[in-house]
Design an enzyme around this catalytic site. Structure first.
Site, PDB file in Angstrom:
ATOM      1  CD  GLU A 186      -2.366  -0.467  -1.675  1.00 17.35           C
ATOM      2  OE1 GLU A 186      -3.425  -0.723  -1.820  1.00 17.35           O
ATOM      3  OE2 GLU A 186      -1.899   0.247  -0.851  1.00 17.35           O
TER       4      GLU A 186
ATOM      5  CE1 TYR B 190      -0.914   8.799  -0.261  1.00 16.78           C
ATOM      6  CE2 TYR B 190      -3.107   9.366  -1.403  1.00 16.78           C
ATOM      7  CZ  TYR B 190      -2.300   9.419  -0.309  1.00 16.78           C
ATOM      8  OH  TYR B 190      -2.792   9.933   0.985  1.00 16.78           O
TER       9      TYR B 190
END
Length: 242
Positions: A171, A164
């Site tokens: 991102e 994660y």
């Protein structure tokens, strides 16, 4: 309360609990199994594509181009999950946020800003997504079939600890890398005057998107940590009950 009354109350409570735990029907289950099998296979194709491209080139630079098409296809296919959230016990809001953020990054950033496609940050989130999705869809498939291997359950609630943050880092770095090109070209921006009397600055929108990770990511991450403790923290107790 009399014994018959107590028995009736317990029976009613048991029946109510059973109804609450009732899963999707046979048709819905069949659809979900097929969907999850296809998605697992799709992300496996992406993983194999990454490995083959790396072995052929001897470098991780530009690997995005080798899996661009299947990545777009299967990540966009995740939109079906938002609808499926209505027939399985999952949060529509949480599922919707996860899916839409990834679809947004796939099309509105990586696809639309060609200059960022060669950035290492793209490979970072692609690798994180790929491993995460292979585990996640495998987990859903075996869960629906009521035959979940412990190793998959363990991986589902353990690998995210690294994956994660890795994915979010990729991102954010990719969006950040896109900012100069978006500002220079005015991509997706609408300026005044126009007949709709409406303006939109995509550059500012991307900055706000990055800032939204500050409150949203910790919520998702700590939610998964709580789920991990709940699912894996009492494995011995579960085995005794079973």
């Amino acid at each position: 309360m009399s014994a018959p009354a107590m028995g009736t109350a317990k029976a009613a409570h048991s029946e109510a609990s059973h109804k609450k735990k009732k899963g999707p029907g046979a048709l819905a289950t069949a659809y979900l199994v097929i969907y999850n099998v296809i998605m697992t296979a799709g992300w496996l194709v992406i993983a194999v594509g990454l490995v083959r491209a790396y072995l052929a080139r001897g470098s991780y630079h530009g690997l995005y181009y080798s899996i661009e098409k299947p990545l777009k296809f299967f990540q966009t296919g995740a939109l079906l999950e938002v609808g499926a959230a209505g027939i399985v016990p999952s949060s529509v809001v949480l599922t919707g946020f996860q899916v839409m953020s990834r679809v947004f990054l796939t099309w509105a950033v990586t696809h639309s800003v060609i200059e960022v496609q060669s950035e290492d940050s793209v490979l970072l989130f692609v690798m994180a997504w790929t491993v995460t999705e292979i585990i996640r869809y495998s987990f859903y498939t075996f869960s629906l079939l009521n035959h979940l291997p412990y190793v998959i359950k363990w991986a589902r609630y353990t690998f995210f600890i690294v994956l994660y943050p890795m994915g979010v880092t990729g991102e954010l770095l990719t969006i950040y890398a896109a900012l100069p090109y978006v500002q220079k070209t005015g991509l997706f921006s609408v300026t005044l005057p126009n007949k709709y009397n409406f303006s939109f600055d995509y550059y500012t929108f991307l900055i706000l998107t990055m800032l939204s990770y500050i409150p949203l990511f910790p919520q998702l991450y700590f939610h998964m940590l709580r789920q991990r403790k709940k699912v894996l923290g009492h494995t011995q107790d579960y085995s005794k009950v079973e």
